[in-house]
Design a protein around this motif. Structure first.
Motif, PDB file in Angstrom:
ATOM      1  N   LEU A  32     -37.648 -21.154  20.443  1.00 28.82           N
ATOM      2  CA  LEU A  32     -36.481 -20.495  19.876  1.00 28.82           C
ATOM      3  C   LEU A  32     -36.887 -19.589  18.717  1.00 28.82           C
ATOM      4  N   ARG A  33     -37.775 -20.094  17.847  1.00 26.05           N
ATOM      5  CA  ARG A  33     -38.178 -19.369  16.642  1.00 26.05           C
ATOM      6  C   ARG A  33     -38.864 -18.046  16.963  1.00 26.05           C
ATOM      7  N   GLN A  34     -39.745 -18.075  17.926  1.00 25.28           N
ATOM      8  CA  GLN A  34     -40.626 -16.920  18.085  1.00 25.28           C
ATOM      9  C   GLN A  34     -40.502 -16.211  19.423  1.00 25.28           C
ATOM     10  N   PHE A  35     -39.502 -16.600  20.217  1.00 20.76           N
ATOM     11  CA  PHE A  35     -39.355 -15.915  21.498  1.00 20.76           C
ATOM     12  C   PHE A  35     -37.907 -15.876  21.984  1.00 20.76           C
ATOM     13  N   LEU A  36     -37.342 -17.042  22.307  1.00 15.78           N
ATOM     14  CA  LEU A  36     -36.042 -17.081  22.979  1.00 15.78           C
ATOM     15  C   LEU A  36     -34.921 -16.472  22.155  1.00 15.78           C
ATOM     16  N   LEU A  37     -34.962 -16.655  20.840  1.00 15.02           N
ATOM     17  CA  LEU A  37     -33.964 -16.030  19.978  1.00 15.02           C
ATOM     18  C   LEU A  37     -34.474 -14.738  19.344  1.00 15.02           C
ATOM     19  N   LEU A  38     -35.738 -14.735  18.951  1.00 11.08           N
ATOM     20  CA  LEU A  38     -36.263 -13.590  18.200  1.00 11.08           C
ATOM     21  C   LEU A  38     -36.224 -12.295  18.997  1.00 11.08           C
ATOM     22  N   ILE A  39     -36.688 -12.329  20.231  1.00  9.24           N
ATOM     23  CA  ILE A  39     -36.765 -11.078  21.002  1.00  9.24           C
ATOM     24  C   ILE A  39     -35.381 -10.472  21.239  1.00  9.24           C
ATOM     25  N   PRO A  40     -34.363 -11.262  21.659  1.00 13.38           N
ATOM     26  CA  PRO A  40     -33.022 -10.662  21.800  1.00 13.38           C
ATOM     27  C   PRO A  40     -32.459 -10.129  20.490  1.00 13.38           C
ATOM     28  N   PHE A  41     -32.638 -10.895  19.387  1.00 16.54           N
ATOM     29  CA  PHE A  41     -32.155 -10.411  18.090  1.00 16.54           C
ATOM     30  C   PHE A  41     -32.893  -9.131  17.684  1.00 16.54           C
ATOM     31  N   MET A  42     -34.182  -9.111  17.939  1.00 13.14           N
ATOM     32  CA  MET A  42     -34.991  -7.947  17.590  1.00 13.14           C
ATOM     33  C   MET A  42     -34.495  -6.713  18.347  1.00 13.14           C
ATOM     34  N   TRP A  43     -34.276  -6.883  19.620  1.00 18.56           N
ATOM     35  CA  TRP A  43     -33.823  -5.768  20.462  1.00 18.56           C
ATOM     36  C   TRP A  43     -32.435  -5.297  20.047  1.00 18.56           C
ATOM     37  N   GLY A  44     -31.500  -6.243  19.891  1.00 17.90           N
ATOM     38  CA  GLY A  44     -30.124  -5.884  19.583  1.00 17.90           C
ATOM     39  C   GLY A  44     -29.960  -5.267  18.204  1.00 17.90           C
ATOM     40  N   LEU A  45     -30.567  -5.878  17.182  1.00 19.45           N
ATOM     41  CA  LEU A  45     -30.416  -5.366  15.826  1.00 19.45           C
ATOM     42  C   LEU A  45     -31.142  -4.042  15.637  1.00 19.45           C
ATOM     43  N   PHE A  51     -49.759 -25.565  19.993  1.00 20.25           N
ATOM     44  CA  PHE A  51     -50.260 -24.362  20.666  1.00 20.25           C
ATOM     45  C   PHE A  51     -49.151 -23.328  20.786  1.00 20.25           C
ATOM     46  N   ILE A  52     -47.987 -23.777  21.213  1.00 20.24           N
ATOM     47  CA  ILE A  52     -46.871 -22.852  21.389  1.00 20.24           C
ATOM     48  C   ILE A  52     -46.499 -22.203  20.067  1.00 20.24           C
ATOM     49  N   MET A  53     -46.456 -23.018  18.990  1.00 14.96           N
ATOM     50  CA  MET A  53     -46.109 -22.479  17.674  1.00 14.96           C
ATOM     51  C   MET A  53     -47.067 -21.367  17.275  1.00 14.96           C
ATOM     52  N   ASN A  54     -48.366 -21.583  17.505  1.00 11.31           N
ATOM     53  CA  ASN A  54     -49.376 -20.603  17.106  1.00 11.31           C
ATOM     54  C   ASN A  54     -49.517 -19.474  18.121  1.00 11.31           C
ATOM     55  N   ALA A  55     -49.445 -19.803  19.413  1.00 11.92           N
ATOM     56  CA  ALA A  55     -49.576 -18.772  20.438  1.00 11.92           C
ATOM     57  C   ALA A  55     -48.397 -17.816  20.414  1.00 11.92           C
ATOM     58  N   LEU A  56     -47.217 -18.350  20.103  1.00 10.38           N
ATOM     59  CA  LEU A  56     -46.050 -17.484  20.045  1.00 10.38           C
ATOM     60  C   LEU A  56     -46.187 -16.437  18.943  1.00 10.38           C
ATOM     61  N   SER A  57     -46.949 -16.764  17.893  1.00  8.39           N
ATOM     62  CA  SER A  57     -47.229 -15.749  16.870  1.00  8.39           C
ATOM     63  C   SER A  57     -47.962 -14.578  17.495  1.00  8.39           C
ATOM     64  N   SER A  58     -48.889 -14.884  18.400  1.00  7.58           N
ATOM     65  CA  SER A  58     -49.636 -13.837  19.094  1.00  7.58           C
ATOM     66  C   SER A  58     -48.715 -12.976  19.948  1.00  7.58           C
ATOM     67  N   PHE A  59     -47.863 -13.650  20.754  1.00  3.29           N
ATOM     68  CA  PHE A  59     -46.949 -12.902  21.617  1.00  3.29           C
ATOM     69  C   PHE A  59     -45.916 -12.137  20.793  1.00  3.29           C
ATOM     70  N   MET A  60     -45.480 -12.762  19.698  1.00  2.19           N
ATOM     71  CA  MET A  60     -44.493 -12.110  18.844  1.00  2.19           C
ATOM     72  C   MET A  60     -45.059 -10.822  18.256  1.00  2.19           C
ATOM     73  N   VAL A  61     -46.287 -10.879  17.730  1.00  3.08           N
ATOM     74  CA  VAL A  61     -46.900  -9.675  17.154  1.00  3.08           C
ATOM     75  C   VAL A  61     -47.109  -8.613  18.237  1.00  3.08           C
ATOM     76  N   THR A  62     -47.430  -9.052  19.451  1.00  3.61           N
ATOM     77  CA  THR A  62     -47.572  -8.102  20.555  1.00  3.61           C
ATOM     78  C   THR A  62     -46.256  -7.380  20.818  1.00  3.61           C
ATOM     79  N   PHE A  63     -45.150  -8.138  20.873  1.00  2.00           N
ATOM     80  CA  PHE A  63     -43.831  -7.518  21.073  1.00  2.00           C
ATOM     81  C   PHE A  63     -43.482  -6.605  19.898  1.00  2.00           C
TER      82      PHE A  63
END
Length: 453
Positions: A396-409, A249-261
């Motif tokens: 880590l894949r779709q939230f904890l690392l991605l969002i900070p990297f996305m913001w910083g880069l 669920f987390i793997m698939n739901a994080l895709s939803s949250f990731m696309v939202t971000f």
């Protein structure tokens, strides 16, 4: 007889092919449909494609809930069959169906309630807003048949039968595929419904899949059945279904949250950027989720042999599955890197979209191989009941690392940095996943040595 179950005795490599090809084909066809669906909608206008892109996080979250229950039931049933506990497996079937209908109805209602404020938060364009509402007001009703057919699919897959679930899923995909152009553009006797027609075709496909799934489950030859006599709800069993399916669920739901971000970031650039990412993500999902079909075939094999205490077959399935995942992800990466213009052409991409989209696709495609490796490790941990580490990898894949990297880069390199955040995140996640995996294997070896002594 359970002792003759092919999951316990068949050669592992052949078994993986037998178990993986049907879900792999199903996922390929399902996500090919999603891609073609968006391609048809893009022919209406880029505005319509943007509306579907904004709707994607909601439909992805609904699918994630379906997979949550389905995978939880799958893992439990495969384990019970490995332990030769038929009654417990049948009890799990009944619990899974009740959860599918109950949660499906709840999510159907919630999606109808949240869609207006949700779309209002992302766009001030009245046309995009109205198209999004038109699409989602119909798509919301896919959830009950979606949850039911996925739950039954996973139940039957847990018994080692991967072909039959593929058939009822393909039947739904065919209905979607055929009725999409008929209802979107109004061909022959069918009315031209535009974007709403695509949603009607989607719901019809899921409904047919559910009907066929129930017909299959009620057949006399199934190794698991609905338990009615002596059945009563067991809270601990419901908890186990939720817990074991949670990583998926987390793997698939994080895709939803990731696309939202992502949409929150891209709305500052343009509606074209949102439309592009929606189109690209359909291509990425086709590749990643097709590979996930292969991984789905490995999961019940690993889970069965973990339950049966056969560590050699468990590890053999993991190693060979990882090799196949690597080959498929390399092929997917090369396809996107070599043919980005052609892929964007499927979505009637404008010059503005092509101007940044071609290089963006090449950058993001570098992430696929690392994504495959991390997901395979997460699935192994899930099969061996290491639920928290499995979930952590997906976080880590779709939230904890991605969002900070996305913001910083993005701050450093503007929109190019935004695209770079995906391969950077996947690489970092794989390194951490490998460390988690090795620590778990070392602990497993120490525990086995202690028991032997």
């Amino acid at each position: 007889m359970q002792t003759n179950n092919k999951m316990a005795v068949a050669p592992v490599r052949r078994l993986i092919w037998q178990m993986s090809i049907p879900p792999l084909i199903s996922m390929f066809l399902q996500y090919s449909y999603n891609l073609i669906d968006s391609a048809f909608i893009a022919r209406l206008s880029e505005t319509a494609l943007t509306a579907v892109s904004l709707s994607f996080p909601i439909t992805t979250l609904m699918n994630a809930a379906s997979i949550w229950i389905g995978v939880g039931v799958n893992v439990l049933i495969a384990g019970y069959l490995g332990e030769k506990k038929q009654d417990e497996a049948n009890t799990t079937v009944t619990h899974g169906l009740l959860l599918a209908f109950g949660i499906g109805a709840l999510l159907n209602l919630l999606s109808l309630l949240i869609m207006k404020p949700y779309f209002g938060a992302f766009t001030n364009n009245e046309e995009i807003y109205q198209l999004s509402i038109a699409y989602m007001s119909v798509c919301s009703f896919m959830q009950i048949p979606n949850m039911a057919h996925i739950a039954i699919q996973k139940m039957i897959q847990a018994t080692g039968n991967m072909v039959a679930p593929m058939c009822f899923q393909i039947a739904g995909v065919v209905v979607n595929f055929v009725f999409d152009p008929l209802l979107i553009f109004g061909i022959g006797v069918f009315p031209a419904m535009g974007i709403r027609g695509a949603a009607v075709a989607t719901v019809a496909g899921y409904l047919l899949s559910m009907i066929l799934a129930f017909a299959l489950l009620l057949g006399k030859k199934q190794k698991v059945r609905i338990k009615i006599k002596g059945f009563h709800l067991q809270k601990w069993l419901i908890g186990r279904i939720f817990a074991l399916g949670l990583p998926s669920f987390i793997m698939n739901a994080l895709s939803s949250f990731m696309v939202t971000f992502v949409n929150f970031f891209l709305v500052a650039y343009s509606d074209t950027a949102i439309a592009f990412f929606g189109a690209y993500f359909k291509v990425q999902q086709l590749i990643v989720m097709t590979v996930n079909g292969l991984i789905q075939g490995c999961l019940p094999i690993m889970r069965f042999n973990f339950g049966a205490g056969n560590r050699d077959r468990l590890h053999s399935a993991f190693r060979y599955g990882t090799a196949l995942v690597s080959g498929m992800m390399i092929l997917g990466t090369l396809t996107v890197i070599l043919f980005p213009a052609q892929l964007l052409g499927l979505f009637t991409a404008s010059e503005a979209m092509r101007s940044f989209g071609i290089s963006a696709m090449r950058i993001m495609a570098v992430s696929y191989l690392f994504c495959g490796w991390s997901t395979m490790i997460s699935t192994y941990l899930q099969a061996t009941e290491q639920v928290f580490p499995s979930m952590l990898i997906q976080l880590l894949r779709q939230f904890l690392l991605l969002i900070p990297f996305m913001w910083g880069l993005e701050k450093l390199l503007k929109i190019t940095g935004f695209w770079l955040s995906f391969p950077v995140t996947e690489t970092a996640t794989f390194v951490l996943a490998l460390l988690i995996f090795r620590a778990g294997r070392k602990k497993e070896t120490l525990c086995s040595g202690t028991k032997t002594q």
